[in-house]
Design an enzyme around this catalytic site. Structure first.
Site, mmCIF file in Angstrom:
data_model
loop_
_atom_site.group_PDB
_atom_site.id
_atom_site.type_symbol
_atom_site.label_atom_id
_atom_site.label_comp_id
_atom_site.label_asym_id
_atom_site.label_seq_id
_atom_site.Cartn_x
_atom_site.Cartn_y
_atom_site.Cartn_z
ATOM 1 N N CYS A 26 -127.479 -90.406 -26.279
ATOM 2 C CA CYS A 26 -127.289 -91.532 -25.377
ATOM 3 C C CYS A 26 -128.619 -92.008 -24.778
ATOM 4 C CB CYS A 26 -126.268 -91.161 -24.294
ATOM 5 S SG CYS A 26 -125.735 -92.533 -23.259
ATOM 6 N N HIS A 49 -121.552 -90.194 -28.320
ATOM 7 C CA HIS A 49 -121.339 -88.913 -27.632
ATOM 8 C C HIS A 49 -120.558 -87.931 -28.512
ATOM 9 C CE1 HIS A 49 -122.811 -89.811 -23.531
ATOM 10 N NE2 HIS A 49 -122.601 -91.048 -23.917
ATOM 11 N N GLU A 80 -120.163 -84.881 -28.051
ATOM 12 C CA GLU A 80 -119.538 -83.853 -27.217
ATOM 13 C C GLU A 80 -118.265 -84.324 -26.536
ATOM 14 O OE1 GLU A 80 -120.878 -86.518 -24.194
ATOM 15 O OE2 GLU A 80 -121.811 -85.898 -26.073
#
Length: 364
Positions: free
Chosen positions: A257, A341, A343
Site C-alpha cells: 500500500c 492488501h 493480508e
C-alpha cells in the site's frame, strides 16, 4: 428509536441529508466510498482511512456487530462514517457490541438515511472531494456556511498523515527465533503483523520517522517491511530517504500500500492521486508473469505512475479495472511491493503467497 437530523456536505456545494448516528458534532475529511459488502469493522479501524469520511455502498451496515479480534488497530480511525442504514442491533455469536454505541464512544460523527447510490455516483463522476458530516448545521444557511468551511480545509494532496498514523514508540512482534524483520510503521494493520509472525518472522515495529541509523542500531536485520498508511506519499521525503538507505544494505524488502508507493519513490518512480481511489474487496489484479487474476482487497487514493517506472524496476501486477500499477519488483534483488492488501480480512486470500515469498527470501 428516533434520531436527530444530520447532513453530509461536499466542497462543490452538494448536500445529502439523513439522520445522526454515533457522536454529535461536525467532522471534516476527504469523502470516499468503499464497495465491500462486509468488513466494516476492518474499514473503521484501518489507519489508512485516517482523515477520511467513508461512505459504505452496502445497504445495511452493523448487522453482525463488532468483535475486538477483528479490529486492525486500537481505535476507530475514520473521521466520519456514512451508510444507507445502520443497524441498531446485531446478530452474530462472535459479536461483542453494536456499531452505533462504539461510534459514539469513539467520538466519530456518522450519518445514515442517505441516498448513498446518488452520493457514490456523484463521487465517481467528480472524484473524491473534501466534505463534512454534521449534526449542527440543519438550516440552509448553516449548510451553506459549512460548505464554506469545507473549502478552507486542507486537501489530501500534500498531507503527511503517514507520520502520525502508526506507533510513536518501537515495539516487538512475533516469537523470537526466526528471521528478524524491521517494520516501518506508517499505519500498519494488525493482520499484517499476524501474517508475518505466522511465517515464523519476528522483529520490531518502528515509528514512521525512524531513521536508517536508528533502525540499524536495533539490528541486525534479515529484512525490512514497509507498511500501509494514509495520506500522500510525496509528502514523506524523509521516509523515502530512509528507504533508500535501507535498500543500500542489500537486504530483502517488502512493501504494501503506502509502502509500495514510498518504495516506488525511493527507486525513482513518481506517484499521483487517483480520481476516486480503489476501496473494496473485489478488485481484479493480473499477475503480469503468469496471467493469473487475483481478487484483491484495496484501500488507496494514490498510485505509482506506471509510465515512470525506471529501468530495472519490473511491473509485476496490473489493476484490470483501470490499468494502474498494482505491484513491481527490483530486478535481480529480493525487493518487491504491491499496492493492494494481501493480508486483508475479511477479503480474498488469493495473495497470501506474497508473505511466503518474503519469508523465503529471508531463508524461512
Amino acid at each position: 428509536m428516533r434520531r436527530d437530523p444530520a447532513l453530509l456536505a461536499l466542497e462543490d456545494g452538494r448536500v445529502f441529508r439523513g439522520t445522526a448516528a454515533g457522536a454529535r458534532g461536525t467532522a471534516f475529511g476527504e469523502v470516499v466510498f468503499n464497495t465491500a459488502m462486509a468488513g466494516y469493522q476492518e474499514t473503521l479501524t484501518d489507519p489508512s482511512y485516517r482523515g477520511q469520511i467513508v461512505v459504505m455502498t452496502a445497504s445495511h451496515v452493523g448487522n453482525y456487530g463488532l468483535a475486538k479480534d477483528d479490529a486492525e488497530s486500537d481505535r476507530i480511525q475514520v473521521s466520519g462514517f456514512c451508510a444507507r442504514a445502520f443497524s441498531d442491533r446485531f446478530s452474530n455469536p462472535r459479536g461483542e457490541e453494536a456499531l452505533l454505541p462504539a461510534l459514539g464512544r469513539a467520538g466519530v460523527v456518522a450519518i445514515d438515511g442517505v441516498d448513498t447510490r446518488a452520493l457514490v455516483r456523484h463521487l465517481r463522476s467528480l472524484g473524491a472531494m473534501r466534505g463534512a458530516v454534521s449534526t449542527e448545521h440543519a438550516s440552509e444557511a448553516e449548510a451553506a456556511a459549512l460548505v464554506a468551511a469545507i473549502r478552507e480545509q486542507p486537501r489530501m494532496e500534500g498531507a503527511a498523515l503517514g507520520l502520525s498514523a502508526g506507533t510513536a514508540e518501537a515495539y516487538r512482534f512475533g516469537e523470537p527465533g526466526g528471521p528478524r524483520v524491521a517494520v516501518l510503521d506508517y499505519g500498519v494493520k494488525r493482520n499484517i503483523l499476524r501474517k508475518l509472525a505466522a511465517r515464523g518472522l519476528s522483529g520490531t515495529v518502528f515509528p514512521a520517522a525512524a531513521t536508517a541509523g536508528e533502525v540499524a542500531a536495533a539490528g541486525p536485520w534479515d529484512g525490512f517491511f514497509l507498511s500501509n498508511g494514509p495520506g500522500d506519499p510525496a509528502a514523506l521525503p524523509a521516509c523515502v530517504g530512509t528507504i533508500r538507505d535501507l535498500l543500500a544494505t542489500g537486504r530483502p524488502l517488502f512493501g504494501i500500500c503506502l509502502g509500495h508507493q514510498l518504495l516506488g519513490l525511493a527507486l525513482g518512480a513518481r506517484t499521483f492521486k487517483l480520481k476516486f481511489g480503489h476501496r473494496g474487496v473485489n478488485h481484479p489484479v493480473r499477475d503480469v508473469a503468469t496471467g493469473a487474476v487475483s481478487i484483491t482487497s484495496q484501500n488507496h487514493g494514490f498510485a505509482v505512475d506506471l509510465a515512470t517506472l525506471p529501468d530495472g524496476l519490473a511491473l509485476t501486477h496490473v489493476n484490470l479495472n483501470d490499468g494502474t500499477c498494482e505491484g513491481f519488483r527490483l530486478e535481480g534483488r529480493p525487493v518487491f511491493a504491491v499496492q493492494y492488501h494481501p493480508e486483508s480480512a475479511p477479503g480474498p486470500h488469493d495473495s497470501d503467497a506474497l508473505f511466503a515469498e518474503f519469508a523465503s527470501s529471508l531463508g524461512r
